[in-house]
Design a protein around this motif. Sequence first.
Motif, PDB file in Angstrom:
ATOM      1  N   VAL A 372       0.748  -1.132   0.016  1.00  0.00           N
ATOM      2  CA  VAL A 372      -0.027  -0.018  -0.014  1.00  0.00           C
ATOM      3  C   VAL A 372       0.896   1.227  -0.040  1.00  0.00           C
ATOM      4  CG1 VAL A 372      -1.712   1.275   1.078  1.00  0.00           C
ATOM      5  CG2 VAL A 372      -1.919  -0.952   0.982  1.00  0.00           C
ATOM      6  N   ARG A 373       0.817   2.081  -0.881  1.00  0.00           N
ATOM      7  CA  ARG A 373       1.562   3.208  -1.035  1.00  0.00           C
ATOM      8  C   ARG A 373       1.042   4.466  -0.305  1.00  0.00           C
ATOM      9  NH1 ARG A 373       5.494   4.380  -5.276  1.00  0.00           N
ATOM     10  NH2 ARG A 373       6.666   6.357  -4.690  1.00  0.00           N
ATOM     11  N   LYS A 374       1.993   5.122   0.533  1.00  0.00           N
ATOM     12  CA  LYS A 374       1.655   6.197   1.205  1.00  0.00           C
ATOM     13  C   LYS A 374       2.773   7.432   0.950  1.00  0.00           C
ATOM     14  CE  LYS A 374      -1.024   4.288   4.743  1.00  0.00           C
ATOM     15  NZ  LYS A 374      -1.490   4.033   6.379  1.00  0.00           N
ATOM     16  N   GLY A 375       2.642   8.037  -0.032  1.00  0.00           N
ATOM     17  CA  GLY A 375       3.761   8.968  -0.630  1.00  0.00           C
ATOM     18  C   GLY A 375       4.804   8.222  -0.990  1.00  0.00           C
ATOM     19  N   ASP A 376       5.904   8.690  -0.284  1.00  0.00           N
ATOM     20  CA  ASP A 376       7.310   7.736  -0.581  1.00  0.00           C
ATOM     21  C   ASP A 376       7.489   6.466   0.001  1.00  0.00           C
ATOM     22  OD1 ASP A 376       8.317   9.556  -2.408  1.00  0.00           O
ATOM     23  OD2 ASP A 376       9.237  10.752  -0.836  1.00  0.00           O
ATOM     24  N   LEU A 377       6.501   6.109   0.967  1.00  0.00           N
ATOM     25  CA  LEU A 377       6.590   4.975   1.753  1.00  0.00           C
ATOM     26  C   LEU A 377       5.600   3.930   1.260  1.00  0.00           C
ATOM     27  CD1 LEU A 377       6.450   6.502   5.522  1.00  0.00           C
ATOM     28  CD2 LEU A 377       8.206   5.963   3.905  1.00  0.00           C
ATOM     29  N   GLU A 378       6.033   2.841   1.296  1.00  0.00           N
ATOM     30  CA  GLU A 378       5.274   1.472   0.769  1.00  0.00           C
ATOM     31  C   GLU A 378       5.056   0.678   2.153  1.00  0.00           C
ATOM     32  OE1 GLU A 378       5.488   0.402  -3.831  1.00  0.00           O
ATOM     33  OE2 GLU A 378       6.662  -0.777  -2.276  1.00  0.00           O
ATOM     34  N   ALA A 398      14.340   9.601  -1.453  1.00  0.00           N
ATOM     35  CA  ALA A 398      15.646  10.271  -1.458  1.00  0.00           C
ATOM     36  C   ALA A 398      16.180  10.801  -0.151  1.00  0.00           C
ATOM     37  CB  ALA A 398      15.944  11.344  -2.472  1.00  0.00           C
ATOM     38  N   THR A 399      15.103  11.379   0.585  1.00  0.00           N
ATOM     39  CA  THR A 399      15.505  11.789   1.943  1.00  0.00           C
ATOM     40  C   THR A 399      14.799  10.691   3.252  1.00  0.00           C
ATOM     41  OG1 THR A 399      13.468  13.334   2.115  1.00  0.00           O
ATOM     42  CG2 THR A 399      15.598  14.105   1.292  1.00  0.00           C
ATOM     43  N   SER A 400      15.191  11.046   4.410  1.00  0.00           N
ATOM     44  CA  SER A 400      14.611  10.408   5.551  1.00  0.00           C
ATOM     45  C   SER A 400      13.291  10.822   5.429  1.00  0.00           C
ATOM     46  CB  SER A 400      15.351  10.789   6.837  1.00  0.00           C
ATOM     47  OG  SER A 400      16.734  10.212   6.658  1.00  0.00           O
ATOM     48  N   ALA A 401      12.294   9.541   6.135  1.00  0.00           N
ATOM     49  CA  ALA A 401      10.961   9.798   6.417  1.00  0.00           C
ATOM     50  C   ALA A 401      10.524   9.167   7.420  1.00  0.00           C
ATOM     51  CB  ALA A 401      10.257   9.427   5.088  1.00  0.00           C
ATOM     52  N   ALA A 437       8.793   5.441  13.558  1.00  0.00           N
ATOM     53  CA  ALA A 437      10.421   5.398  13.656  1.00  0.00           C
ATOM     54  C   ALA A 437      10.906   5.977  12.490  1.00  0.00           C
ATOM     55  CB  ALA A 437      10.842   3.730  13.639  1.00  0.00           C
ATOM     56  N   GLU A 438      12.087   6.692  12.613  1.00  0.00           N
ATOM     57  CA  GLU A 438      12.651   7.464  11.611  1.00  0.00           C
ATOM     58  C   GLU A 438      13.328   6.561  10.688  1.00  0.00           C
ATOM     59  OE1 GLU A 438      13.026  11.271   9.567  1.00  0.00           O
ATOM     60  OE2 GLU A 438      11.880  10.821  11.417  1.00  0.00           O
ATOM     61  N   LEU A 439      13.006   6.743   9.204  1.00  0.00           N
ATOM     62  CA  LEU A 439      13.595   5.839   8.255  1.00  0.00           C
ATOM     63  C   LEU A 439      14.390   6.230   7.250  1.00  0.00           C
ATOM     64  CD1 LEU A 439      13.182   2.678   7.970  1.00  0.00           C
ATOM     65  CD2 LEU A 439      11.241   3.154   6.199  1.00  0.00           C
ATOM     66  N   PRO A 440      15.694   6.079   7.027  1.00  0.00           N
ATOM     67  CA  PRO A 440      16.706   6.548   6.149  1.00  0.00           C
ATOM     68  C   PRO A 440      16.210   6.297   4.667  1.00  0.00           C
ATOM     69  CG  PRO A 440      17.976   5.559   7.813  1.00  0.00           C
ATOM     70  CD  PRO A 440      16.448   5.125   8.054  1.00  0.00           C
TER      71      PRO A 440
END
Length: 453
Positions: A372-378, A398-401, A437-440
């Motif tokens: 499931v896609r949420k912006g740059d996160l899957e 390309a950046t942390s999220a 959690a912060e994800l690189p």
Amino acid sequence: MLLELKQDDGKVSGTFKSAGTSFPVQGTASGNHVILYGPRHRDRPFLEADLVNGELNSTGSSRPFHGTAAGPNDDLPTVAYITPPPIQPVPQNALAKTPPMGWNSWNLFARKVDDATVRTMADAMVSSGMRDAGYIYINIDDTWEGVRDAQGNLQSNHKFPDMKALADYVHSKGLKLGIYSSPGPRTCAGYPGSYGHEEQDARTFAAWGIDYLKYDWCSASNIYQEKDLQPVYQKMGAALHATGRPIIFSLCEYGLGHVETWGPDVAGNLWRTTGDIRDEWSSMIGNIEKQVPTASYAGPGHWNDPDMLEIGNGHMSEDEYRTHMSLWALTAAPLLAGNDLRNMTDVTKSILMNREVIAVNQDALGKQSSPVRKGDLEIWVKPLTNGDVAVGVVNLGATSAKATISPQDLGLHGPVKKARDLWKHATVNFTNGAYSAELPSHATLLLRISDKS
């Protein structure tokens, strides 16, 4: 090899043909400079070359290529057409109840693989702990083939002087041996394929003690159409079944012909859904995304295959390799390492032999996750046999999220009682039903979550 091209203003199209393969190419021409792309080379050129004095020579980073104008007698050998058999189901072999795990020679060694290399890889599979972590197949890819004798029996070439002895050695290590062929007259590298010799080659493989066959479409495309895929693969599936030896059947047809719908009917245990993988982020992610439409067809004994692992080959970051392993686990993909097992770094070992991640891949339920896609996160959620779920959050950006896992993402029957980070090997706590959690960039958060105490 033959390259047939036609130009229409700045556009070029045509066909590349060799003894091993045939495929359409298209690209652009500017002056004497041409850039061509193939169906499996969409994100980088198949060939970049200049036409000078009637000769075509590669430039830049393209593969070495030298072409001269073809004459009236230049053509590939004609091969007699063999009509495929009528479609009928082949009995299942009851193998690969979980995705196969092992090692394949192509990603690292390609044409340079030989008997000595395979033996040292088998040794390293044991000494490194890979075997005990579940990796048991040592698979020889293309270029082992020699010539056929007077009776048509295929021999191994000088690089593999005694295939039976090699199989015995691999078996003595508690491992299994895999081999490679093609339903066409030639393999991708131009070596003899199994065309017209399917039953004979299957008996040869069984006599040698082979446990796994990768069967690559290659030059079959010069003879057959896509509609013939099923009966052509069926012919070898039936031949393997007739030997009585348990041999995993790996279909390598790049996802053509909706293979997921008929793969089990030819006794296929796994089938490629993609072109060849490369040790690059874009290739790895591109291959895993092609898994999504076929997710419902995966299960015990029959798996979607996004190609081999590139972990440890040096062209992706540690986070990207952990994402590679996480996604192959979440999609129940075969885990076939493609690196040098003899000199792995501690990081490579920690990724390939993370038993908690392997357990997700090898879960007996055999469910393939979809994102499931949420912006740059899957977000990928994989149900597990005991009612737990494995959840992966991938940062494609390309950046942390900030990655957040909420109750509605999980599909559990109750609130989270227990959660574990499978890369940190540590328990994590959900607060008010959620965990963040912060994800690189290009990293993955991989949790195993339970609603049971």
